[in-house]
Design a protein around this motif. Sequence first.
Motif, PDB file in Angstrom:
ATOM      1  N   MET A   1       3.903  -1.957   8.697  1.00 15.13           N
ATOM      2  CA  MET A   1       4.168  -3.043   7.845  1.00 15.13           C
ATOM      3  C   MET A   1       4.237  -2.706   6.474  1.00 15.13           C
ATOM      4  O   MET A   1       3.500  -1.782   5.992  1.00 15.13           O
ATOM      5  CB  MET A   1       3.019  -4.113   8.350  1.00 15.13           C
ATOM      6  CG  MET A   1       3.094  -4.792   9.416  1.00 15.13           C
ATOM      7  SD  MET A   1       1.574  -5.861   9.778  1.00 15.13           S
ATOM      8  CE  MET A   1       2.368  -7.287   8.736  1.00 15.13           C
ATOM      9  N   VAL A   2       4.775  -3.587   5.508  1.00 14.71           N
ATOM     10  CA  VAL A   2       4.976  -3.484   4.383  1.00 14.71           C
ATOM     11  C   VAL A   2       4.866  -5.078   3.795  1.00 14.71           C
ATOM     12  O   VAL A   2       5.485  -5.886   4.375  1.00 14.71           O
ATOM     13  CB  VAL A   2       6.037  -2.570   3.464  1.00 14.71           C
ATOM     14  CG1 VAL A   2       5.551  -1.193   3.880  1.00 14.71           C
ATOM     15  CG2 VAL A   2       7.275  -3.246   3.700  1.00 14.71           C
ATOM     16  N   GLY A   3       4.050  -5.195   2.671  1.00 12.20           N
ATOM     17  CA  GLY A   3       4.278  -6.503   2.134  1.00 12.20           C
ATOM     18  C   GLY A   3       3.053  -7.427   2.726  1.00 12.20           C
ATOM     19  O   GLY A   3       2.363  -7.223   3.768  1.00 12.20           O
ATOM     20  N   GLY A   4       2.756  -8.383   1.845  1.00 12.12           N
ATOM     21  CA  GLY A   4       1.582  -9.317   2.594  1.00 12.12           C
ATOM     22  C   GLY A   4       0.439  -8.903   2.882  1.00 12.12           C
ATOM     23  O   GLY A   4      -0.458  -9.515   3.576  1.00 12.12           O
ATOM     24  N   GLY A   5      -0.158  -7.785   2.551  1.00 11.75           N
ATOM     25  CA  GLY A   5      -1.188  -6.970   2.866  1.00 11.75           C
ATOM     26  C   GLY A   5      -1.993  -5.927   1.796  1.00 11.75           C
ATOM     27  O   GLY A   5      -1.189  -5.734   0.781  1.00 11.75           O
ATOM     28  N   GLY A   6      -3.150  -5.728   1.847  1.00  8.98           N
ATOM     29  CA  GLY A   6      -3.696  -5.108   0.789  1.00  8.98           C
ATOM     30  C   GLY A   6      -4.545  -5.825   0.073  1.00  8.98           C
ATOM     31  O   GLY A   6      -4.340  -7.199  -0.124  1.00  8.98           O
ATOM     32  N   SER A   7      -5.120  -5.322  -0.780  1.00  8.60           N
ATOM     33  CA  SER A   7      -6.065  -6.151  -1.766  1.00  8.60           C
ATOM     34  C   SER A   7      -5.346  -6.301  -3.064  1.00  8.60           C
ATOM     35  O   SER A   7      -4.235  -6.011  -3.417  1.00  8.60           O
ATOM     36  CB  SER A   7      -7.353  -5.402  -2.097  1.00  8.60           C
ATOM     37  OG  SER A   7      -6.980  -3.991  -2.644  1.00  8.60           O
ATOM     38  N   ASP A   8      -6.022  -7.046  -4.039  1.00  2.13           N
ATOM     39  CA  ASP A   8      -5.255  -7.419  -5.339  1.00  2.13           C
ATOM     40  C   ASP A   8      -4.736  -6.449  -6.122  1.00  2.13           C
ATOM     41  O   ASP A   8      -3.581  -6.511  -6.823  1.00  2.13           O
ATOM     42  CB  ASP A   8      -6.204  -8.356  -6.334  1.00  2.13           C
ATOM     43  CG  ASP A   8      -6.603  -9.711  -5.749  1.00  2.13           C
ATOM     44  OD1 ASP A   8      -5.824  -9.845  -4.936  1.00  2.13           O
ATOM     45  OD2 ASP A   8      -7.527  -9.992  -6.115  1.00  2.13           O
ATOM     46  N   TYR A   9      -5.163  -5.203  -5.899  1.00  2.00           N
ATOM     47  CA  TYR A   9      -4.648  -4.162  -6.891  1.00  2.00           C
ATOM     48  C   TYR A   9      -3.507  -3.461  -5.934  1.00  2.00           C
ATOM     49  O   TYR A   9      -2.947  -2.654  -6.657  1.00  2.00           O
ATOM     50  CB  TYR A   9      -5.897  -2.859  -6.950  1.00  2.00           C
ATOM     51  CG  TYR A   9      -6.188  -2.328  -5.674  1.00  2.00           C
ATOM     52  CD1 TYR A   9      -5.598  -1.387  -5.143  1.00  2.00           C
ATOM     53  CD2 TYR A   9      -7.631  -2.761  -5.059  1.00  2.00           C
ATOM     54  CE1 TYR A   9      -6.077  -0.668  -4.047  1.00  2.00           C
ATOM     55  CE2 TYR A   9      -7.970  -1.924  -3.894  1.00  2.00           C
ATOM     56  CZ  TYR A   9      -7.263  -0.949  -3.514  1.00  2.00           C
ATOM     57  OH  TYR A   9      -7.739  -0.468  -2.313  1.00  2.00           O
TER      58      TYR A   9
END
Length: 700
Positions: free
Chosen positions: A453-461
């Motif tokens: 996946m890419v997008g819509g994930g990970g923290s604010d940074y």
Amino acid sequence: MQHRSRGSFAPRLAGGVATGALLLSTPLLASAALAAPAATSTSGVTGASTWVEQAYFCDGNDYTPNQSDVYGPNPAPFGPGSHQATLNDNDLRTELYRTPAYDGTRLADLDRLDYSTFATATDAGTGLRQPTYLRLNVDNDGDGASDASLFFFPANNTDSNGDGVKNDVWQSWATIDGQWGVGGDSDYTTLADYAAANPDATIVNNSANGTDASGGGVALIVGCGQGGSSDNQINGRYDVDRVIVGLTDGTTTLYDLGRRDTETGSTDDITVDPADRHDWVSRAFFNDPNYEELDSNQSFVKGPGNPPLGVGSLRAAIGSNGNRIEQFRTAQYDGQALRRLTTLDYSTYERATAGNDTAQQPFYLRLNVDSDGNGQFDPGAGDEQLFFFPANNGTVQQSTWQDWNAGQGVWSVGGDAGPADSFPLDQYVAAHPDARIGTEGNADGSNGGVTFMVGGGGSDYDAQRNGEYFLDAIKVGFVDAATSRTPATDAFDLEPTMPQVSVGDAKVKEANRDTAHLTFPVAIDHAFGEDVTVDYQTQDGTAVAGEDYVATTGTATIPAGSTSTNVSVTVVGDKVAEPKESMSLVLTDPAFGNLADGTGTGVIVDNDTSVDLHLRNTKGPKVRAEVSTTPAAKGRSVSLYGGEVGSKSTALFNGKLDSDGTLDKVLAQRYDRGTEVQVYAKVFTKQGAYRSETLTITVR
């Protein structure tokens, strides 16, 4: 059932185990950042380093253990092997496999105690064999001495499938809520009830000398008359594996017993491209409450740079909308047990766009997990999603290819918990040994459990916006489910549909000088976004380099967007009549393409005239000359030269060939009989003058 003890055992001082949090039961959404186990948790899968073998007779004499680490029986419930003990016909013999790892642990702190067994009779006439049973030695009053032995006998319980004892199959036993005998096969209770009645009850070492670390309070046992009145466990072979101990502090340890090494397996190299996706699908949607489906903007492209496999990769782009998610997923591994996973690797490349100078997190990986192994992925029933984020497993670099070993990396439950609260898969498997990769159930397979996946994930940074993301070299491997011994790995090379390069044939009529050329067409089956190059060289056939054509080598280039180019080979002209001749142009080493037809045939058609002459005697005495030409030199000038042998040749005739390119002429000269006469013919064409062989005839 009669219980026979082996005398008194002095306690071993408590050793304890390290504590930690393993919170793995929260339902989750695709982008929710939920609690995850602490990185310092000791939960996980381990071998049998703390387990020791013992054997004795129930009358008190020690005995050499008849135990071993083996492969199988297949398939073992965890890993390739198990720990095996064998009993002969001596009903006093006891085989024990023990660990002191939990000496000093309060009975009330045991949250889980499972194990798996396999029993088989070595004498068919002895009937059903009860599997390995479990014993806990406990100190009830805190004085360090063993006050009681608690026995879990499979024959008094049902396995995880609700079945009683079976032979020649693996059975798993969850003992915490099972029936335990106090002191033997009697006075039944549960561990919770016993702990409530004895709140200070603690697992203790019951070694005879009080210092022998091999005498741990947790013991797996066969023999000593503990099989029941109809089964004293003699003449049997007993395997045990997958011992799971969970504590109320959240620590869960799975002991993978027996042989743990696997044999070298196979790797299947698979090219994934638009023409054959091999069950990989591309999807896109908005990560909002409605999960609106979008058209995916993924594409298979060349590069960037030098991908780890082949020349291409999968590209996904995310613009300024951070709620857009691109997924590349497959259902082909749905149903695979997570514990059998051996390889989960992939490579990424990312670069920012639209003036974004911040290095973005690359493709991340999500696994839908059927936590309880019931065959259904249902987040509402406690099933979970595990996330591997590259940023939690190393330093993300921009505009370069990076390799990620996700199988050995750290993961989060439900979203990005950050590196400090991520955990290895072994921790999850220890708590969920039956977990399987699951699907969300789309009939078209587009919701497979393995998802990049890419997008819509990970923290604010790391919002994964305004960037290009590339994926390649996906490797997924599992051990064989039937034997658990041989891993098989699929290596996926993501590529654009490569042009198919072909060379056509060429044909040319020879000239008298080097002015004729064989022109070979080199073409691809579809236009490509990059220059397609291919090396070529000539190869002799009936035509020989240097005599019939000029040897040629080089590189042909089909420009980006075009579909063809030409390769020219110079033909060496002469004035010698010859048959058709051929040579070849051979293509090699295409760049950004595959050879479909790598050999073109070049045919050189002779343009010269062959002149044939026949001489005959006729009345006079005279000589009759017959001339023919190939190809027919219709109406062309022809001259005959010659005379008596030894004299200077003179013109004997000048004229024209007939419409079929022939001449039949009786020469005017008269000769004495017996005179030897030499004659040759010369025909004059646009390409030049061609002569026949010189023939000799004796006048009759």
